[in-house]
Design a protein around this motif. Structure first.
Motif, PDB file in Angstrom:
ATOM      1  N   ALA A 141     -12.732 -12.009  10.190  1.00  0.00           N
ATOM      2  CA  ALA A 141     -12.165 -13.330   9.912  1.00  0.00           C
ATOM      3  C   ALA A 141     -11.411 -13.366   8.581  1.00  0.00           C
ATOM      4  O   ALA A 141     -10.828 -14.387   8.227  1.00  0.00           O
ATOM      5  N   TYR A 142     -11.447 -12.268   7.842  1.00  0.00           N
ATOM      6  CA  TYR A 142     -10.837 -12.270   6.498  1.00  0.00           C
ATOM      7  C   TYR A 142      -9.701 -11.273   6.355  1.00  0.00           C
ATOM      8  O   TYR A 142      -9.303 -10.953   5.234  1.00  0.00           O
ATOM      9  N   VAL A 143      -9.179 -10.800   7.476  1.00  0.00           N
ATOM     10  CA  VAL A 143      -8.147  -9.763   7.370  1.00  0.00           C
ATOM     11  C   VAL A 143      -6.885 -10.278   6.649  1.00  0.00           C
ATOM     12  O   VAL A 143      -6.337  -9.573   5.794  1.00  0.00           O
ATOM     13  N   PRO A 144      -6.413 -11.511   6.921  1.00  0.00           N
ATOM     14  CA  PRO A 144      -5.230 -11.970   6.170  1.00  0.00           C
ATOM     15  C   PRO A 144      -5.468 -11.955   4.657  1.00  0.00           C
ATOM     16  O   PRO A 144      -4.596 -11.533   3.892  1.00  0.00           O
ATOM     17  N   GLN A 145      -6.670 -12.370   4.240  1.00  0.00           N
ATOM     18  CA  GLN A 145      -6.969 -12.345   2.795  1.00  0.00           C
ATOM     19  C   GLN A 145      -7.019 -10.910   2.275  1.00  0.00           C
ATOM     20  O   GLN A 145      -6.622 -10.627   1.146  1.00  0.00           O
ATOM     21  N   ILE A 147      -5.249  -8.432   3.420  1.00  0.00           N
ATOM     22  CA  ILE A 147      -3.851  -7.978   3.307  1.00  0.00           C
ATOM     23  C   ILE A 147      -3.232  -8.518   2.017  1.00  0.00           C
ATOM     24  O   ILE A 147      -2.567  -7.790   1.281  1.00  0.00           O
ATOM     25  N   GLU A 148      -3.495  -9.789   1.724  1.00  0.00           N
ATOM     26  CA  GLU A 148      -2.968 -10.370   0.477  1.00  0.00           C
ATOM     27  C   GLU A 148      -3.495  -9.631  -0.749  1.00  0.00           C
ATOM     28  O   GLU A 148      -2.764  -9.386  -1.705  1.00  0.00           O
ATOM     29  N   PHE A 205      -8.664   6.098  -2.171  1.00  0.00           N
ATOM     30  CA  PHE A 205      -9.221   5.611  -0.895  1.00  0.00           C
ATOM     31  C   PHE A 205      -8.277   4.609  -0.244  1.00  0.00           C
ATOM     32  O   PHE A 205      -7.429   4.000  -0.917  1.00  0.00           O
ATOM     33  N   ALA A 206      -8.437   4.457   1.044  1.00  0.00           N
ATOM     34  CA  ALA A 206      -7.524   3.615   1.815  1.00  0.00           C
ATOM     35  C   ALA A 206      -7.830   2.133   1.622  1.00  0.00           C
ATOM     36  O   ALA A 206      -8.981   1.713   1.727  1.00  0.00           O
ATOM     37  N   LEU A 207      -6.792   1.381   1.333  1.00  0.00           N
ATOM     38  CA  LEU A 207      -6.903  -0.082   1.361  1.00  0.00           C
ATOM     39  C   LEU A 207      -6.472  -0.568   2.741  1.00  0.00           C
ATOM     40  O   LEU A 207      -6.971  -1.555   3.255  1.00  0.00           O
ATOM     41  N   TRP A 208      -5.510   0.143   3.290  1.00  0.00           N
ATOM     42  CA  TRP A 208      -5.039  -0.170   4.643  1.00  0.00           C
ATOM     43  C   TRP A 208      -4.957   1.127   5.429  1.00  0.00           C
ATOM     44  O   TRP A 208      -4.453   2.123   4.912  1.00  0.00           O
ATOM     45  N   ARG A 209      -5.482   1.123   6.628  1.00  0.00           N
ATOM     46  CA  ARG A 209      -5.430   2.309   7.467  1.00  0.00           C
ATOM     47  C   ARG A 209      -4.398   2.071   8.562  1.00  0.00           C
ATOM     48  O   ARG A 209      -4.620   1.269   9.470  1.00  0.00           O
ATOM     49  N   PRO A 224       2.228  -5.364   5.767  1.00  0.00           N
ATOM     50  CA  PRO A 224       3.414  -4.738   5.135  1.00  0.00           C
ATOM     51  C   PRO A 224       3.409  -3.218   5.289  1.00  0.00           C
ATOM     52  O   PRO A 224       4.427  -2.577   5.056  1.00  0.00           O
ATOM     53  N   TRP A 225       2.289  -2.627   5.680  1.00  0.00           N
ATOM     54  CA  TRP A 225       2.180  -1.165   5.814  1.00  0.00           C
ATOM     55  C   TRP A 225       2.056  -0.759   7.278  1.00  0.00           C
ATOM     56  O   TRP A 225       1.560   0.302   7.612  1.00  0.00           O
ATOM     57  N   GLY A 226       2.504  -1.664   8.139  1.00  0.00           N
ATOM     58  CA  GLY A 226       2.493  -1.398   9.572  1.00  0.00           C
ATOM     59  C   GLY A 226       1.226  -1.908  10.236  1.00  0.00           C
ATOM     60  O   GLY A 226       0.335  -2.458   9.574  1.00  0.00           O
TER      61      GLY A 226
END
Ligand code: AMP
Ligand code: ZN
Length: 501
Positions: A141-145, A147-148, A205-209, A224-226
């Motif tokens: 439920a917090y993925v948009p946050q 990403i920000e 480490f990965a922030l976005w995979r 923004p990273w796909g």
């Protein structure tokens, strides 16, 4: 042990200074809350499989801390996250998500899997008398946050991009790894970090995979990273800051999080906040529950669950007592015998407390002290209990003092009621309500299903046959199997008879 005459910092008049072992610096420190309400965040379950008994230890430990704060009138806001996305198999930055693998294995949707195992977690923690948290945020439920948050880190120059995702650049953080207290090699060894192509430092480490184009993920978000999914560490930083504010006092988890997950949470949070302040003041970690000399682990398979104990006739609170009989920072070896012994202890306690009921509704030191004004023996025992819990939550000593109180010939009945209620406010063993019969380990044979009964009778017959054939090793082996099932066998002149232990 120091005493404080004021109520400042939750140090009730006459109470002992509350001291906690801070993993950050690895030392005992006085605890003083930094604000009106103490923010507390506990890394929660990854809901892809049944939690085993070891997975319950962090929540019983965090619950003990909650009870200690309540005892000292320190208001707490407690957040426990539910990891339903982002945790890759083997705790790595790449590869499949634990939830997705479970969904494929069980042929159910990811949502179903997450809901099912989240419910199991709530059922188990409730059975263990764990006080509910104020919030149970779900990572999905917090993925948009998230990403920000990652975009902000990128804007501030803390990251770099690779085809496999967005990475945190640990070289930019001179304080990186302070919590782990080991060099990067040791840290990564401890956490079994895998190689990722193009990663500048092994600790990055990965922030976005980012999603592998040939392997579309089930849980996927545009960013923004796909297309892809957040890194595992991100959720805890984002949800705790969102729900508890930029800085808060307490962060807890199993000791396996100390070297990597929490190190990375700290790095990204302090980079994000950028105010030069330590993000969280106190980091507390529980040691492992061991099975056969090793960490009890989900991946190893066969790790017992709470339901296995209850099916074998043990009460969940006997398991809680077993845990509290050790200090949270000590490793504890699980054996059915140890839980059986804890159940026998709990039964003795409840039998002894039953005639004293009703117990006064006491939750705090101040209320307990007010109740024992005329009873110096009770007052002294209360002081011992307070000293024990204030000394980094020494539940073994609280238990021992409870037992001393129940044996003390000089305590008044009302004083004893107060001491028992006070000890139980800290231990959460249900002493005010449990029925000794609930703690009878013996199961009635009539509770067995026809199948279970048949299986036992078959084993008994096989053993009789083995004995006839003088195959003693086999007979012994079957007896051991029966023993494991809780079956007690007696050889009588007219043949073997059995009952449940
Ligand atoms: P998980 O659901 O796998 O994310 O784990 C939930 C919590 O259980 C984490 O805080 C882990 O550190 C903790 N944990 C896992 N195994 C054990 C164990 N054998 N003993 C104590 N805590 C454990
Ligand atoms: Zn976490």
């Amino acid at each position: 042990m120091g005493r404080s005459g004021t109520n400042q910092g939750g140090n009730v008049a006459g109470g002992h200074q509350l001291r906690l072992f801070n993993s950050l610096g690895r030392r005992m420190e006085d605890f003083t809350p930094s604000g009106e309400v103490t923010g507390m965040y506990s890394c929660g379950p990854t809901v892809y499989a049944f939690p085993h008994l070891g997975n319950m230890r962090p929540y019983v430990f965090a619950d003990t801390l909650r009870r200690a704060f309540r005892w000292r009138d320190i208001p707490v806001r407690h957040v426990v996250n539910i990891t339903d996305v982002g945790h890759a198999v083997a705790d790595t930055d790449t590869g499949e998500d634990k939830l997705e693998v479970a969904a494929a294995r069980e042929r159910r949707s990811v949502q179903d899997i997450a809901d099912f195992y989240t419910d199991v977690f709530f059922v188990d923690t409730a059975a263990l008398n764990v006080l509910p948290a104020d919030e149970y945020p779900r990572a999905s439920a917090y993925v948009p946050q998230m990403i920000e948050f990652a975009a902000e880190l990128e804007a501030k120059g803390w990251t770099y991009r690779l085809p496999s995702g967005l990475y945190f650049d640990t070289a930019k953080d001179p304080g990186y790894g302070e919590l782990a207290q080991m060099d990067a090699e040791g840290q990564l060894e401890a956490a079994r970090v895998e190689q990722v192509e193009g990663r500048r430092r092994k600790t990055d480490f990965a922030l976005w995979r980012a999603e592998d184009p040939d392997q579309k993920r089930v849980m996927r978000w545009d960013s923004p990273w796909g297309w892809g999914a957040p890194g595992w560490h991100l959720e805890c930083s984002v949800m705790s800051i969102t729900l508890l504010g930029s800085h808060f006092d307490i962060h807890t988890g199993g000791v396996d999080h100390r070297e990597l997950h929490h190190v990375n949470e700290i790095a990204q949070s302090q980079a994000y906040l950028g105010d030069g302040q330590p993000w969280v003041r106190y980091w507390l970690h529980n040691e492992y529950l061991q099975l056969g000399g090793e960490k009890m682990a989900k991946s190893a398979g066969g790790a017992p669950r709470l339901a296995d104990l209850t099916e074998a006739g043990y009460h969940p609170l006997a398991y809680r007592l077993f845990l509290l009989g050790g200090h949270y920072r000590s490793q504890l070896g699980f054996t059915p015998e140890a839980v059986a012994a804890a159940q026998a202890t709990l039964r003795r306690l409840v039998t002894r407390v039953q005639p004293l009921r009703p117990l006064p509704p006491i939750e705090t030191l101040a209320a307990a002290q007010a109740n024992v004004a005329g009873d110096p023996v009770a007052a002294r025992l209360l002081d011992t209990i307070d000293a024990a819990i204030a000394a980094d939550l020494s539940t073994p000593r609280v238990l021992a003092t409870l037992q001393d109180a129940l044996r003390d010939p000089d305590i008044t009945p009302d004083g004893l009621r107060t001491v028992v209620a006070a000890a139980d406010a800290l231990l959460g063993l249900g002493l005010a309500t449990l029925d000794p019969a609930d703690l009878d380990h013996r199961r009635a044979v009539t509770e067995l299903s026809a199948q279970e009964r048949h299986a036992i009778e078959q084993l008994v017959a096989d053993r009789t046959q083995a004995r006839k054939e003088r195959d003693w090793p086999r007979a012994d082996q079957i007896r051991a199997e029966l023993d494991e099932l809780g079956v007690q066998l007696t050889d009588t002149p007219s043949g073997p008879s059995w009952q449940l232990r």
